[in-house]
Motif scaffolding. Structure first.
Motif, mmCIF file in Angstrom:
data_model
loop_
_atom_site.group_PDB
_atom_site.id
_atom_site.type_symbol
_atom_site.label_atom_id
_atom_site.label_comp_id
_atom_site.label_asym_id
_atom_site.label_seq_id
_atom_site.Cartn_x
_atom_site.Cartn_y
_atom_site.Cartn_z
ATOM 1 N N ASN A 127 1.263 -7.118 -31.109
ATOM 2 C CA ASN A 127 0.944 -6.474 -29.938
ATOM 3 C C ASN A 127 -0.281 -7.202 -29.351
ATOM 4 N N SER A 129 -2.562 -6.875 -25.349
ATOM 5 C CA SER A 129 -2.542 -5.882 -23.997
ATOM 6 C C SER A 129 -3.739 -6.719 -23.108
ATOM 7 N N ASN A 131 -6.364 -5.702 -19.605
ATOM 8 C CA ASN A 131 -7.006 -4.591 -18.887
ATOM 9 C C ASN A 131 -7.945 -5.108 -17.719
ATOM 10 N N SER A 252 -0.215 0.247 -33.380
ATOM 11 C CA SER A 252 0.077 0.625 -31.906
ATOM 12 C C SER A 252 1.545 1.225 -31.831
ATOM 13 N N LEU A 258 -1.704 3.750 -24.837
ATOM 14 C CA LEU A 258 -2.129 2.381 -25.373
ATOM 15 C C LEU A 258 -3.602 2.408 -25.906
ATOM 16 N N THR A 259 -4.510 3.194 -25.197
ATOM 17 C CA THR A 259 -5.828 3.380 -25.576
ATOM 18 C C THR A 259 -5.899 4.473 -26.254
ATOM 19 N N THR A 437 5.574 4.972 -21.418
ATOM 20 C CA THR A 437 6.239 4.013 -22.574
ATOM 21 C C THR A 437 7.761 3.649 -22.012
ATOM 22 N N ARG A 447 3.563 -0.585 -22.269
ATOM 23 C CA ARG A 447 3.171 0.574 -22.104
ATOM 24 C C ARG A 447 1.866 0.109 -20.961
ATOM 25 N N GLU A 449 -0.800 1.927 -18.225
ATOM 26 C CA GLU A 449 -1.838 3.071 -18.643
ATOM 27 C C GLU A 449 -2.914 2.873 -17.356
ATOM 28 N N ASP A 475 0.232 -2.831 -22.262
ATOM 29 C CA ASP A 475 0.117 -3.744 -23.401
ATOM 30 C C ASP A 475 1.888 -3.809 -23.697
#
Length: 480
Positions: A127, A129, A131, A252, A258-259, A437, A447, A449, A475
């Motif tokens: 996993n 991600s 941001n 995950s 995600l968060t 998702t 995913r 977000e 992510d």
């Protein structure tokens, strides 16, 4: 030889239509082709899983079940069952795990055959991600993507497990589970006394949380004993397990988004001890456990004998679920994360495609150093005496299945860190998160977000520089 060929042709023509090409001796293909190497079979397994399902293929027979029907579909939701911590599946529910590529590629080997015979599974995921955030120093209390404006390797998890068969009622069965996690997320999962030196005893090398940036955590390790003759089945778990009541989880794939909510970010993560889960009937399940308090190994000097007690009720219509929990109760003063926590979760299903989950908790620590009368809220050590530090949180998830490969989730949250002991700031928070998702295949989910949050009583974002924060994240989870 010529006569043999004519005989074979005659037999072939005599077969009913549609059976002429069938043969038990037909060579296996793809991930089942044992003439290929392990790597080729692994690639073939991913290729097979990426193929769209044949709509004309007959449905596989449903496994035996001794429980209410599954209320949801998974995928696209992270689980097909109403929430119940402390067990892989509610008692009476069969193993619903997908067979992922690693197990398919191992099936030709002697190890794979031995695992199949003994119902032992190995699988995991990777996993990562990325941001973009309005903050530049830290995203906290957003988690786990704490470091702003970057790509992060969140977690690699390797799992070995054997699930007890809780559908049958004629014999005692056993299970075991081991999870090894590596990545940035170990900052949030570490238990004191279990490889915790890499986080707790290292000089800060991470501007957000301290400790080594990437670390290893043996996240879960426990054994299960299933006893079918107590009520309608009891599971006894011994080891380290996930904290029972939360909608969210450290892993995950187990999450709608995600968060994580602030509520989840600052509450207990794992406990270690002995836990019983007992099914009274299809509607009622009770849980009782003794552990060493929150995120502390029972052999560590900071462990405190603590009680866990939960009850889960599911309506006969399967449309409602209530799950009250005393997640941690003891009479000791605060030490390493020894907070008292009382939680209530309510789930409601509008249809098989739409449901919501709401969680509320009150949490506090007794005689927390620096939080007594005369201190400055949120400033540890500013009070001459110890005092009680309290928190309250409320979060709601509204979840919609768009189709078998896509779901959306909208999370709204209110959190009040009354004394600033959990987040570092004595303030009220709200956060609002919308995420999708998308299952590319059964092995890959993506995913995206959007999230907006703010603090009301003092600046609590970007290290105390801002009162609000906006972020966009995405992510990917690759199962193996």
């Amino acid at each position: 030889m010529y006569h043999k060929k004519l005989l074979a042709l005659a037999l072939l023509l005599a077969l009913p239509a549609g059976q002429a090409m069938a043969s038990d001796d037909a060579p296996a293909t793809g991930s089942a082709d044992c003439s290929k190497g392990f790597g080729s079979r692994l690639v073939a397994a991913y290729r097979e899983d990426a193929q769209p399902a044949d709509p004309n293929a007959p449905a596989a027979p449903a496994p035996a079940r001794r429980a209410l029907p599954s209320p949801f579909e998974s995928a696209p939701f992270p689980s097909a069952e109403w929430q119940l911590g402390g067990v892989a599946y509610p008692i009476g529910v069969p193993d619903l795990n997908s067979r992922y590529p690693l197990e398919k590629a191992l099936s030709c080997t002697s190890l794979g055959k031995w695992m199949d015979k003994n119902r032992i599974e190995v699988y995991g995921w990777l996993n990562a991600s990325a941001n973009i955030s309005s903050s530049s120093h830290t995203n906290f209390p957003l988690s786990y993507a704490v470091r702003p404006n970057r790509v992060e390797f969140n977690q690699s998890l390797f799992r070995i497990e054997r699930l007890p068969d809780t559908v049958q009622t004629d014999h005692v069965d056993w299970g075991m589970h081991v999870d090894i996690l590596y990545g940035y997320d170990y900052h949030f999962t570490t238990m004191k006394g279990v490889l915790s030196n890499q986080l707790l005893n290292n000089h800060p090398s991470d501007q957000a949380l301290g400790g080594k940036i990437y670390g290893v955590d043996p996240m879960l390790f426990y054994g299960d004993i299933y006893i079918p003759w107590i009520a309608e089945g009891m599971d006894v778990r011994i080891g380290r397990w996930l904290s029972l009541p939360d909608i969210e989880a450290q892993f995950s794939p187990n999450n709608y988004l995600l968060t994580h909510s602030i509520l989840y970010t600052v509450d207990p993560y794992t406990q270690m001890g002995v836990l019983t889960t007992t099914k009274l009937n299809d509607n009622w399940t009770v849980q009782l456990g003794i552990n060493g308090s929150n995120d502390v190994a029972v052999w560590n000097h900071d462990a405190r004998p603590s009680l866990q007690a939960c009850v889960r009720w599911v309506s006969s219509s399967n449309n409602d679920m209530l799950y009250p929990c005393a997640n941690n109760f003891n009479t000791s003063d605060y030490n390493y994360n020894n907070v008292q926590q009382y939680v209530l979760t309510w789930g409601h299903r509008f249809s098989q495609d739409v449901h919501m989950l709401t969680e509320a908790y009150r949490m506090y620590g007794r005689n927390v150093p620096g939080y007594g009368p005369g201190g400055t809220p949120g400033v540890a050590g500013s009070a001459p005496t110890a005092g009680q530090a309290q928190e309250f949180g409320l979060v709601n998830y509204f979840n919609v299945e768009l189709n078998p490969g896509n779901m959306i989730s909208f999370r709204n949250e209110f959190y009040n860190d009354q004394d600033g002991q959990r987040t570092g700031y004595a303030t009220r928070y709200t956060s609002h998160t919308l995420g999708l998702t998308h299952w590319v295949s059964q092995d890959l989910e993506i995913r995206p977000e959007l999230r907006y949050e703010r603090s009301y009583d003092e600046p609590a974002y970007d290290g105390g520089r801002r009162s609000h924060q906006a972020s966009a994240l995405v992510d990917a989870i690759l199962h193996y």
